[in-house]
Write an enzyme that holds these catalytic residues in place. Sequence first.
Site, mmCIF file in Angstrom:
data_model
loop_
_atom_site.group_PDB
_atom_site.id
_atom_site.type_symbol
_atom_site.label_atom_id
_atom_site.label_comp_id
_atom_site.label_asym_id
_atom_site.label_seq_id
_atom_site.Cartn_x
_atom_site.Cartn_y
_atom_site.Cartn_z
ATOM 1 N N ASN A 296 -30.620 0.726 -18.104
ATOM 2 C CA ASN A 296 -30.633 -0.921 -17.214
ATOM 3 C C ASN A 296 -29.650 -1.443 -17.395
ATOM 4 O OD1 ASN A 296 -30.713 -2.426 -14.708
ATOM 5 N ND2 ASN A 296 -31.580 -3.430 -16.160
ATOM 6 N N ASN A 321 -26.973 -5.298 -13.594
ATOM 7 C CA ASN A 321 -28.028 -5.090 -14.484
ATOM 8 C C ASN A 321 -29.056 -7.107 -13.987
ATOM 9 O OD1 ASN A 321 -29.824 -5.972 -16.602
ATOM 10 N ND2 ASN A 321 -28.718 -6.615 -18.344
ATOM 11 N N ARG A 326 -36.180 -2.584 -12.345
ATOM 12 C CA ARG A 326 -37.273 -1.418 -12.637
ATOM 13 C C ARG A 326 -37.802 -1.184 -11.495
ATOM 14 N NH1 ARG A 326 -40.086 -4.990 -17.050
ATOM 15 N NH2 ARG A 326 -40.575 -6.329 -15.860
ATOM 16 N N ASP A 342 -41.179 -2.167 -21.257
ATOM 17 C CA ASP A 342 -40.547 -2.992 -21.831
ATOM 18 C C ASP A 342 -39.315 -2.243 -23.563
ATOM 19 O OD1 ASP A 342 -40.236 -4.085 -19.731
ATOM 20 O OD2 ASP A 342 -41.399 -5.889 -21.081
ATOM 21 N N ASP A 343 -37.724 -2.626 -23.293
ATOM 22 C CA ASP A 343 -36.788 -2.353 -25.347
ATOM 23 C C ASP A 343 -37.945 -3.060 -25.936
ATOM 24 O OD1 ASP A 343 -35.728 -4.363 -24.030
ATOM 25 O OD2 ASP A 343 -34.205 -3.243 -23.954
ATOM 26 N N ASP A 344 -38.230 -3.622 -25.854
ATOM 27 C CA ASP A 344 -38.829 -4.809 -26.745
ATOM 28 C C ASP A 344 -40.581 -4.233 -27.445
ATOM 29 O OD1 ASP A 344 -39.558 -6.314 -24.788
ATOM 30 O OD2 ASP A 344 -39.054 -8.550 -25.369
ATOM 31 N N ASP A 439 -43.168 -9.117 -12.571
ATOM 32 C CA ASP A 439 -44.388 -9.054 -12.755
ATOM 33 C C ASP A 439 -45.674 -9.734 -11.927
ATOM 34 O OD1 ASP A 439 -44.342 -11.322 -14.556
ATOM 35 O OD2 ASP A 439 -44.045 -9.541 -16.689
ATOM 36 N N ARG A 491 -41.885 -19.326 -14.977
ATOM 37 C CA ARG A 491 -43.588 -18.160 -13.837
ATOM 38 C C ARG A 491 -44.444 -18.663 -13.488
ATOM 39 N NH1 ARG A 491 -42.140 -13.522 -16.062
ATOM 40 N NH2 ARG A 491 -44.760 -12.838 -16.262
#
Length: 518
Positions: A296, A321, A326, A342-344, A439, A491
């Site tokens: 991404n 982006n 995803r 996730d990348d973190d 999510d 959220r």
Amino acid sequence: MNNSSCDVFSSSAVIIFSAANGTSLFVCLLAAALLCILKLHSKTVYRLALYQVLSASAVAAQSVGQVFLLKHPASASSEATGQRLCKAFAFLFLYTEWVKLLFVAWVTVHLFCYAVFHKNLKRLEVIYIATSVIIPAGIASVPFTTDTYGVTQSWCWIQSWKNNCFGDTLFVTGVIEQFALWFGPAMTILSLSSVGMFVMMIILIYRAFMWRSLKRNQNWKAVKQLLPLVAYPVLFFIFIVPQFIGRVYAATDTMSYEQNYILTVTSIACEVGWSLSAGIAQIIHLVNGHPSQMWNNVNVKPPTDLWRDLCPIKVLTQKRNKMRNRLQNFPEMEGKAILMMDDDILVPLPDVLFAFRVWQQFPHLIVGFYPRKHVEINGSYVYGTRESDSGTSFHKKVYSMILIGAAFFHREYLRMFNDEALVPRIVHDLIDAVENCDDIAMNTMVAHFLAKAAFPQCPGLFVRSQSRQVIENATKGRQGKWHDPSHKVTRSSCLNKLSNFYGGLPLHYSDIMLTPMT
């Protein structure tokens, strides 16, 4: 030993035949090497296919050896030695053919029981191997007792004529053994295997049409994944029929020399064709569905060197982006399981494997490491963690969602999420507007789907990391959205908007937590 007057092949035909067998051998060995390189030999079905490819390569190898022996008689130090070598090759030919046949039969039995009766017979693999290696040795030894192995025109096998030459008196004992030891059993086993595969595919296709969406998708995937394996018994049957017809015609002792030549060439071509098709079918099976990764970061080239030596991975680069990228239903993703990370976030590999095994038991749920919950306060919903105190004892240590930033879920949910009849455009627009809440929307959709399917329950299942924590790594100073002070407010707003759409949140609470045994 080399009776040229009985030889039906010219030198050019021998060269073509040798090259074809050599090509078949190369393709089969290439397929076997690819399977091992991709580390798929850990799967029973792939190993069964590997055994077939290896047996097909053995048939091709002994065929090349036979050509060398029969066309270069000087390679044998004496006539007696040449006869013994010919009988040895004849034994290897019948032995490898039977090994190949029995592995085809076992693949049929294994796939039929797995696809139709949902019975996994992988524990019988030792029996597969033992019977496929030992039984052919006994069968191939029978012509030694009757002394029927020898040169038949241009080949070392069970003899068909008294002096090994077409046009001589028919060798009845040899002809009977050809049908009793090979063609009869082979036609019977392959006919049953082909019928079994046909029935299996009809049942899977019927299920794919008749069952509801999640099961329908699973059965279509099963059909697609099993098609290359179905090719083994079907192609074997197709290639052996001309050989069988030729032997039946030869047994009548009414063929002309030209007819014998055509049938002999056809028979050998079919033998080469089976070995070649077995290798090709295996390669097709190997390239049918490899892991995919969505990239991404539109301004950075994917670091393909990281996984180049692991296995083929398709990198799906994005032009924009967006948070929803995803959750696209990429056609390149062939498997059932989606691992979203996730990348973190860094999760220990043993925990990932444990979560995957849990998901295999509960494929209708989102199985992951980050539990979250919704709490209703004064008619509005508030977003919080599993441990957060919401003012009531009931809401402590429970969850109603699993974040997909570190989770497994079924690929069918991606298709459903992108179906506007199930998740309308207004939900997608909400996610794009706030660059958040994808999510939550996924969990809400899964909960709504389970409720409609008469299985109302929490859409996720919490798996606790064996190391007691999931490591969050802020990459190069760039922190995730959850560090933003407005994250919780955003959220919570999404929860209330989704509640308006569904007429109330379909989420259910759960306090189940699974932890691997140490």
